[in-house]
Design a protein around this motif. Structure first.
Motif, PDB file in Angstrom:
ATOM      1  N   HIS A 124      48.793  45.687  42.352  1.00 27.11           N
ATOM      2  CA  HIS A 124      47.656  45.779  43.270  1.00 27.11           C
ATOM      3  C   HIS A 124      46.564  46.601  42.598  1.00 27.11           C
ATOM      4  O   HIS A 124      46.807  47.731  42.161  1.00 27.11           O
ATOM      5  CB  HIS A 124      48.066  46.433  44.588  1.00 27.11           C
ATOM      6  N   ILE A 125      45.382  46.030  42.517  1.00 28.37           N
ATOM      7  CA  ILE A 125      44.215  46.710  41.957  1.00 28.37           C
ATOM      8  C   ILE A 125      43.232  46.917  43.104  1.00 28.37           C
ATOM      9  O   ILE A 125      42.684  45.950  43.643  1.00 28.37           O
ATOM     10  CB  ILE A 125      43.543  45.881  40.841  1.00 28.37           C
ATOM     11  N   ILE A 126      43.018  48.163  43.482  1.00 29.90           N
ATOM     12  CA  ILE A 126      42.190  48.465  44.645  1.00 29.90           C
ATOM     13  C   ILE A 126      40.912  49.160  44.185  1.00 29.90           C
ATOM     14  O   ILE A 126      40.953  50.215  43.549  1.00 29.90           O
ATOM     15  CB  ILE A 126      42.952  49.363  45.639  1.00 29.90           C
ATOM     16  N   ASP A 127      39.786  48.548  44.497  1.00 34.32           N
ATOM     17  CA  ASP A 127      38.491  49.144  44.170  1.00 34.32           C
ATOM     18  C   ASP A 127      37.548  48.933  45.345  1.00 34.32           C
ATOM     19  O   ASP A 127      37.975  48.494  46.428  1.00 34.32           O
ATOM     20  CB  ASP A 127      37.922  48.550  42.875  1.00 34.32           C
ATOM     21  N   ALA A 161      45.339  51.626  41.183  1.00 33.69           N
ATOM     22  CA  ALA A 161      46.085  50.461  40.720  1.00 33.69           C
ATOM     23  C   ALA A 161      47.568  50.791  40.642  1.00 33.69           C
ATOM     24  O   ALA A 161      47.943  51.937  40.369  1.00 33.69           O
ATOM     25  CB  ALA A 161      45.575  50.005  39.355  1.00 33.69           C
ATOM     26  N   ALA A 162      48.399  49.802  40.886  1.00 30.72           N
ATOM     27  CA  ALA A 162      49.847  50.005  40.820  1.00 30.72           C
ATOM     28  C   ALA A 162      50.508  48.742  40.286  1.00 30.72           C
ATOM     29  O   ALA A 162      50.141  47.630  40.679  1.00 30.72           O
ATOM     30  CB  ALA A 162      50.404  50.352  42.197  1.00 30.72           C
ATOM     31  N   THR A 221      40.161  45.604  34.513  1.00 25.60           N
ATOM     32  CA  THR A 221      39.926  44.174  34.300  1.00 25.60           C
ATOM     33  C   THR A 221      41.248  43.411  34.322  1.00 25.60           C
ATOM     34  O   THR A 221      42.323  44.000  34.117  1.00 25.60           O
ATOM     35  CB  THR A 221      39.244  43.932  32.950  1.00 25.60           C
ATOM     36  N   PRO A 222      41.203  42.106  34.548  1.00 19.87           N
ATOM     37  CA  PRO A 222      42.439  41.309  34.502  1.00 19.87           C
ATOM     38  C   PRO A 222      43.167  41.441  33.167  1.00 19.87           C
ATOM     39  O   PRO A 222      44.402  41.441  33.128  1.00 19.87           O
ATOM     40  CB  PRO A 222      41.940  39.882  34.737  1.00 19.87           C
ATOM     41  N   GLU A 223      42.408  41.559  32.078  1.00 20.89           N
ATOM     42  CA  GLU A 223      43.029  41.687  30.758  1.00 20.89           C
ATOM     43  C   GLU A 223      43.807  42.995  30.641  1.00 20.89           C
ATOM     44  O   GLU A 223      44.927  43.032  30.118  1.00 20.89           O
ATOM     45  CB  GLU A 223      41.961  41.605  29.667  1.00 20.89           C
ATOM     46  N   VAL A 224      43.207  44.082  31.132  1.00 17.63           N
ATOM     47  CA  VAL A 224      43.886  45.378  31.095  1.00 17.63           C
ATOM     48  C   VAL A 224      45.114  45.355  32.008  1.00 17.63           C
ATOM     49  O   VAL A 224      46.187  45.854  31.642  1.00 17.63           O
ATOM     50  CB  VAL A 224      42.922  46.505  31.514  1.00 17.63           C
ATOM     51  N   ALA A 225      44.968  44.770  33.181  1.00 19.95           N
ATOM     52  CA  ALA A 225      46.095  44.692  34.111  1.00 19.95           C
ATOM     53  C   ALA A 225      47.271  43.952  33.481  1.00 19.95           C
ATOM     54  O   ALA A 225      48.428  44.378  33.594  1.00 19.95           O
ATOM     55  CB  ALA A 225      45.663  43.998  35.402  1.00 19.95           C
TER      56      ALA A 225
END
Length: 344
Positions: free
Chosen positions: A81-84, A108-109, A136-140
């Motif tokens: 989960h990426i929360i911003d 983020a988790a 970013t999606p790449e980092v995630a």
């Protein structure tokens, strides 16, 4: 780095350090699953300087795998989960509230997944925080890959640590007996209460404890203690020295617990903010600012209530189950007997 011979704490420190350096995060936490009590338990954590006061509590925070926290939600759903600022509105109130109070740009988790013997299981959660910026999606995806790679080493070290649980249990028993002995030899209220309250704060994740005793027809606040991270509240709290409750259930939860001779707990005050607490309880909650969990237990002498023990968490909800509450009640009753001895 070869992690085969590292201890669990060393492995987690290496994982966190690598991710923090690679992606410039401002904070992190690693929670591992404890199947014995069905809880996630933080094993390490780091926060920015502005949040250092609550970092010690976060490091040992225990919580359930549910939607009340980002990490719990991540674990329960087995997905990152990426929360911003763009996505936070879609999350439960407790998560939105924490996002606003901690003032991070991104929460983020990621689940820590163990792939072994053709199957997959969850062993924990890695959480990270950014003061500014986004993930970013790449980092995630890269972080998910790193966690997958290190999961076998974490699992092996965790299994080794769990083999030592019996020894740890014996140490905890020794600590408990030592605390009870010191309390029993106390020659004043503070000398009896201090070791008991200190033990309970360390053991169960609470941040403030207080002892209210029956004096005549009133219940009177006679002792309180805060964890070091919340010492700044003590000056404000001093105005409550000697706070008195009538032995009338309308005068607050303390009076209710005393009258009913049974414990009362609010798992998370912020989830029931609309409940009309009695006036004195509202005043206490306002003075302490960030109360989350609220446990009150009768202090008994020969089975009859002689006072009330307060335990409050001020940063995160306390994860305490029925068995632990029963243990705390026994300790409160022991303290009641020790305090009664002072009056003889």
């Amino acid at each position: 780095m070869n992690m085969e011979f590292l201890e669990l704490d060393e492995i987690l420190a290496n994982v966190a350090g690598n991710i923090m350096r690679s992606y410039d995060f401002d904070g992190y936490a690693i929670a591992l699953w404890n199947p014995a009590d069905g809880m996630l338990v933080n094993h390490c954590a780091q926060l920015p300087a502005r949040l250092k006061e609550i970092e010690p509590a976060l490091r040992s925070f225990r919580f359930q795998p549910n939607a009340s926290t980002v990490s719990g939600l991540c674990f329960s759903e087995n997905q990152a989960h990426i929360i911003d600022g763009r996505s936070v509105a879609a999350y439960p109130e407790t998560i939105r509230d924490l996002y606003q109070r901690w003032q991070f740009s991104t929460f983020a988790a990621w689940p820590i997944r163990l792939q072994r013997d053709g199957g997959e299981s969850l062993i924990g959660v890695f959480s990270a925080f950014l003061d500014t910026g986004v993930v970013t999606p790449e980092v995630a995806a890269a972080i998910a890959h790193k966690l997958l790679a290190v999961a076998p080493a974490i699992a092996t070290a965790l299994e080794h640590e769990q083999l030592e649980v019996l020894d740890t249990g014996l140490l905890e028993q020794h600590e408990l007996l030592r605390m009870l002995t010191i309390s029993n030899h106390g020659e004043s209220l503070a000398a009896v209460a201090e070791p008991v309250c200190g033990h309970l704060l360390r053991r169960y994740g609470f941040d403030m404890a207080a002892v209210v005793l029956r004096e005549g027809e009133a219940l009177v606040l006679r002792y309180d203690v805060f964890k070091p991270g919340y010492a700044h509240l003590q000056e404000t709290w001093r105005r409550f020295d000697g706070l008195r409750f009538a032995q009338d259930v309308g005068d607050g939860l303390t009076a209710v617990v005393h009258a009913q001779n049974s414990h009362f707990m609010v798992d998370d005050v912020q989830q029931i903010s609309q409940v009309p607490f009695p006036a004195k309880d509202r005043e206490i909650l306002q003075a302490l600012q960030t109360v989350r969990s609220y446990l009150m237990l009768p202090i008994r002498v020969a089975g009859k209530p002689a006072g009330v023990l307060w335990l409050l968490s001020l940063g995160q909800p306390a994860a305490i189950d029925k068995s632990a509450i029963d243990t705390v009640q026994l300790i409160a009753d022991f303290m009641g007997t020790a305090l009664a001895r002072l009056d003889r």
